[in-house]
Design a protein around this motif. Structure first.
Motif, PDB file in Angstrom:
ATOM      1  N   GLN A  58      20.669 113.397  -8.381  1.00  0.00           N
ATOM      2  CA  GLN A  58      21.241 113.218  -9.706  1.00  0.00           C
ATOM      3  C   GLN A  58      22.207 112.036  -9.703  1.00  0.00           C
ATOM      4  O   GLN A  58      23.093 111.948  -8.852  1.00  0.00           O
ATOM      5  N   ALA A  59      22.027 111.141 -10.647  1.00  0.00           N
ATOM      6  CA  ALA A  59      22.939 109.999 -10.762  1.00  0.00           C
ATOM      7  C   ALA A  59      24.260 110.453 -11.364  1.00  0.00           C
ATOM      8  O   ALA A  59      24.275 111.281 -12.278  1.00  0.00           O
ATOM      9  N   PRO A  60      25.375 109.937 -10.870  1.00  0.00           N
ATOM     10  CA  PRO A  60      26.672 110.314 -11.446  1.00  0.00           C
ATOM     11  C   PRO A  60      26.860 109.707 -12.830  1.00  0.00           C
ATOM     12  O   PRO A  60      26.215 108.712 -13.183  1.00  0.00           O
ATOM     13  N   GLU A  61      27.741 110.303 -13.604  1.00  0.00           N
ATOM     14  CA  GLU A  61      28.047 109.752 -14.924  1.00  0.00           C
ATOM     15  C   GLU A  61      28.786 108.425 -14.765  1.00  0.00           C
ATOM     16  O   GLU A  61      29.621 108.260 -13.876  1.00  0.00           O
ATOM     17  N   ALA A  62      28.477 107.500 -15.659  1.00  0.00           N
ATOM     18  CA  ALA A  62      29.122 106.188 -15.608  1.00  0.00           C
ATOM     19  C   ALA A  62      30.552 106.278 -16.123  1.00  0.00           C
ATOM     20  O   ALA A  62      30.869 107.105 -16.990  1.00  0.00           O
ATOM     21  N   LEU A  63      31.407 105.440 -15.576  1.00  0.00           N
ATOM     22  CA  LEU A  63      32.771 105.333 -16.093  1.00  0.00           C
ATOM     23  C   LEU A  63      32.743 104.698 -17.478  1.00  0.00           C
ATOM     24  O   LEU A  63      31.779 104.034 -17.871  1.00  0.00           O
ATOM     25  N   ASP A  64      33.798 104.915 -18.243  1.00  0.00           N
ATOM     26  CA  ASP A  64      33.896 104.279 -19.549  1.00  0.00           C
ATOM     27  C   ASP A  64      33.813 102.771 -19.396  1.00  0.00           C
ATOM     28  O   ASP A  64      34.310 102.203 -18.404  1.00  0.00           O
ATOM     29  N   PRO A  65      33.169 102.097 -20.340  1.00  0.00           N
ATOM     30  CA  PRO A  65      33.028 100.633 -20.213  1.00  0.00           C
ATOM     31  C   PRO A  65      34.395  99.958 -20.208  1.00  0.00           C
ATOM     32  O   PRO A  65      35.373 100.467 -20.769  1.00  0.00           O
ATOM     33  N   PRO A  66      34.489  98.783 -19.582  1.00  0.00           N
ATOM     34  CA  PRO A  66      35.782  98.091 -19.505  1.00  0.00           C
ATOM     35  C   PRO A  66      36.174  97.491 -20.857  1.00  0.00           C
ATOM     36  O   PRO A  66      35.320  97.197 -21.695  1.00  0.00           O
ATOM     37  N   GLU A  67      37.453  97.323 -21.043  1.00  0.00           N
ATOM     38  CA  GLU A  67      37.944  96.631 -22.233  1.00  0.00           C
ATOM     39  C   GLU A  67      37.503  95.173 -22.185  1.00  0.00           C
ATOM     40  O   GLU A  67      37.593  94.532 -21.134  1.00  0.00           O
ATOM     41  N   PRO A  68      36.997  94.640 -23.280  1.00  0.00           N
ATOM     42  CA  PRO A  68      36.561  93.235 -23.261  1.00  0.00           C
ATOM     43  C   PRO A  68      37.756  92.285 -23.158  1.00  0.00           C
ATOM     44  O   PRO A  68      38.893  92.631 -23.490  1.00  0.00           O
ATOM     45  N   GLY A  69      37.457  91.088 -22.701  1.00  0.00           N
ATOM     46  CA  GLY A  69      38.481  90.066 -22.601  1.00  0.00           C
ATOM     47  C   GLY A  69      39.385  90.256 -21.398  1.00  0.00           C
ATOM     48  O   GLY A  69      39.050  90.959 -20.447  1.00  0.00           O
ATOM     49  N   GLY A  70      40.524  89.614 -21.455  1.00  0.00           N
ATOM     50  CA  GLY A  70      41.472  89.695 -20.354  1.00  0.00           C
ATOM     51  C   GLY A  70      41.294  88.555 -19.381  1.00  0.00           C
ATOM     52  O   GLY A  70      40.320  87.800 -19.445  1.00  0.00           O
ATOM     53  N   SER A  87      35.847  89.652 -15.191  1.00  0.00           N
ATOM     54  CA  SER A  87      37.202  89.770 -15.704  1.00  0.00           C
ATOM     55  C   SER A  87      37.964  90.786 -14.862  1.00  0.00           C
ATOM     56  O   SER A  87      37.355  91.570 -14.110  1.00  0.00           O
ATOM     57  N   GLN A  88      39.279  90.808 -14.999  1.00  0.00           N
ATOM     58  CA  GLN A  88      40.064  91.786 -14.254  1.00  0.00           C
ATOM     59  C   GLN A  88      39.662  93.206 -14.622  1.00  0.00           C
ATOM     60  O   GLN A  88      39.560  94.080 -13.744  1.00  0.00           O
ATOM     61  N   ASN A  89      39.408  93.460 -15.904  1.00  0.00           N
ATOM     62  CA  ASN A  89      39.030  94.807 -16.342  1.00  0.00           C
ATOM     63  C   ASN A  89      37.692  95.224 -15.745  1.00  0.00           C
ATOM     64  O   ASN A  89      37.529  96.367 -15.301  1.00  0.00           O
ATOM     65  N   GLU A  90      36.736  94.294 -15.725  1.00  0.00           N
ATOM     66  CA  GLU A  90      35.429  94.595 -15.134  1.00  0.00           C
ATOM     67  C   GLU A  90      35.569  94.854 -13.637  1.00  0.00           C
ATOM     68  O   GLU A  90      34.955  95.793 -13.102  1.00  0.00           O
ATOM     69  N   PHE A  91      36.352  94.034 -12.984  1.00  0.00           N
ATOM     70  CA  PHE A  91      36.544  94.160 -11.544  1.00  0.00           C
ATOM     71  C   PHE A  91      37.207  95.489 -11.193  1.00  0.00           C
ATOM     72  O   PHE A  91      36.760  96.207 -10.288  1.00  0.00           O
ATOM     73  N   LEU A  96      36.786 101.051  -8.879  1.00  0.00           N
ATOM     74  CA  LEU A  96      36.919 102.505  -9.015  1.00  0.00           C
ATOM     75  C   LEU A  96      35.566 103.184  -8.799  1.00  0.00           C
ATOM     76  O   LEU A  96      35.473 104.224  -8.134  1.00  0.00           O
ATOM     77  N   ALA A  97      34.508 102.600  -9.375  1.00  0.00           N
ATOM     78  CA  ALA A  97      33.169 103.178  -9.226  1.00  0.00           C
ATOM     79  C   ALA A  97      32.718 103.133  -7.771  1.00  0.00           C
ATOM     80  O   ALA A  97      32.189 104.111  -7.235  1.00  0.00           O
ATOM     81  N   ILE A  98      32.925 101.992  -7.107  1.00  0.00           N
ATOM     82  CA  ILE A  98      32.505 101.859  -5.706  1.00  0.00           C
ATOM     83  C   ILE A  98      33.238 102.870  -4.833  1.00  0.00           C
ATOM     84  O   ILE A  98      32.655 103.445  -3.900  1.00  0.00           O
ATOM     85  N   THR A  99      34.501 103.096  -5.110  1.00  0.00           N
ATOM     86  CA  THR A  99      35.255 104.095  -4.350  1.00  0.00           C
ATOM     87  C   THR A  99      34.607 105.469  -4.480  1.00  0.00           C
ATOM     88  O   THR A  99      34.459 106.195  -3.486  1.00  0.00           O
ATOM     89  N   GLU A 100      34.199 105.835  -5.682  1.00  0.00           N
ATOM     90  CA  GLU A 100      33.541 107.128  -5.892  1.00  0.00           C
ATOM     91  C   GLU A 100      32.157 107.170  -5.267  1.00  0.00           C
ATOM     92  O   GLU A 100      31.722 108.195  -4.759  1.00  0.00           O
ATOM     93  N   TRP A 101      31.461 106.062  -5.286  1.00  0.00           N
ATOM     94  CA  TRP A 101      30.102 106.005  -4.757  1.00  0.00           C
ATOM     95  C   TRP A 101      30.079 106.036  -3.232  1.00  0.00           C
ATOM     96  O   TRP A 101      29.167 106.608  -2.630  1.00  0.00           O
ATOM     97  N   VAL A 102      31.067 105.425  -2.604  1.00  0.00           N
ATOM     98  CA  VAL A 102      31.012 105.185  -1.158  1.00  0.00           C
ATOM     99  C   VAL A 102      32.019 106.028  -0.376  1.00  0.00           C
ATOM    100  O   VAL A 102      31.683 106.579   0.681  1.00  0.00           O
TER     101      VAL A 102
END
Length: 338
Positions: A58-70, A87-91, A96-102
């Motif tokens: 089962q694939a985990p639920e995705a995190l909320d999308p990042p805020e645009p801009g920044g 962007s910083q928000n995307e990064f 956070l996602a990689i930490t949960e995945w790995v």
């Protein structure tokens, strides 16, 4: 009478052991026809095993999308050798996602020095950087295999710092002297090749080197047949691995009336061909070069790094995570095509 009963009990017990050892699976089983009737092109599915596989894939639920801009991540963070285009928000969201995945239990400090997040003195950070490059490479340059679904770190790791299914060169058990000193890489009941006596390391030749994967020659004798008996056995070993890794029969890719014929094979055979070439590419470009980075305890018995094979991503199902598209929620891992 007591003797008869005792002998009967022994016979029943031995039969039970034999059935268990043979891999017998109790009915009911589901049969899915893949090709024309009479060719034996069927997929046999154990619904009880399928239920377990579904729970594990089962694939985990995705995190909320990042805020645009920044601001850009590269302008905020030091030593950003990959993902500097985000962007910083995307990064931040991707980290956070990689930490949960790995490393959900270990957290950020599995890769980072808590006193200096930019430092490269934790070897796992160097490895993680290379793995992010590899993931982007797969999603951009190997769409012939992964399609638009792509992969993320979770595809292989599933919440484990080291993926469950990896391989290193296998020297086999130490043998006695004399005629038994060498088994020529086979005649050991290895789970890697379906507990058969086929060569128990089908990966080094085909997924690290570039030996030709072939069962029969492509021309009649006299002349070079194109495949030795040893090559045929090793190829069968690799095919057993692929079948187990994807949880499928040979007929998913091959027409049973002519296994070698490409024009009679299913489209999945072409997808598998790209997959094998992708694995070779990843092992050569991204995993083998990390050997100097890993500590000795993370290397195999012959000193090589843990590498990828079909099971690393597929984990027993034909499409990793049953085809769940995680990449659409993390296009930051798409990258640019090389």
């Amino acid at each position: 009478m007591k003797l008869t009963v005792s002998l009967s009990a022994v016979v029943i017990a031995l039969l039970g052991i034999a059935v268990a050892a043979s891999g017998w699976v109790r009915p009911p089983l589901d049969s899915i026809q893949l090709g024309f009737r009479g060719l034996g092109m069927e997929e046999i599915v154990n619904p009880r095993a399928e239920a377990k596989l579904e729970a594990e894939n089962q694939a985990p639920e995705a995190l909320d999308p990042p805020e645009p801009g920044g601001p850009s991540a590269a302008s905020v963070y030091e030593n950003l050798q990959v993902l500097g285009d985000l962007s910083q928000n995307e990064f931040d969201r991707l980290m956070l996602a990689i930490t949960e995945w790995v490393a959900p239990e270990e957290g950020c400090l599995y890769c980072h020095n808590d006193e200096n997040l930019a430092a490269d003195d934790v070897y796992t950070k160097v490895v993680a950087r290379k793995m992010i490059e590899m993931t982007r490479h797969i999603n951009s340059d190997w769409t012939n295999h992964v399609g638009e679904v792509g992969v993320t770190c979770y595809t292989c790791h599933r919440g484990n710092p080291v993926p469950k299914n990896t391989w290193t060169e296998d020297p086999g058990p130490k043998q006695a002297s004399g005629m038994s000193a060498s088994l020529k890489g086979q005649n050991i009941a290895s789970s890697t090749v379906g507990v058969t006596s086929l060569p128990y390391d089908p990966f080094t030749a085909y997924l690290a080197r570039k030996d030709e994967i072939r069962v029969i020659g492509n021309q009649a004798l006299p002349g070079k047949p194109g495949a030795s008996i040893q090559q045929t056995e090793a190829t069968y070993g690799l095919m057993i691995h692929m079948s187990d890794a994807l949880g499928v029969n040979c007929t998913l890719c091959h027409n049973s009336r002519s296994f070698f014929s490409w024009d009679q094979s299913s489209p999945q055979r072409t997808t598998a061909w790209y997959g094998l070439n992708m694995v070779k590419d990843l092992n050569a470009k991204y995993l083998d070069p990390l050997k100097p980075v890993f500590p000795a305890e993370r290397l195999g018995p012959l000193g090589d790094v843990k590498k990828t094979n079909c099971a690393t991503c597929h984990n027993g199902v034909q499409k990793p995570l049953y085809g769940a598209n995680m990449l659409k929620d993390f296009l930051e891992l798409k990258g640019a095509s090389n």
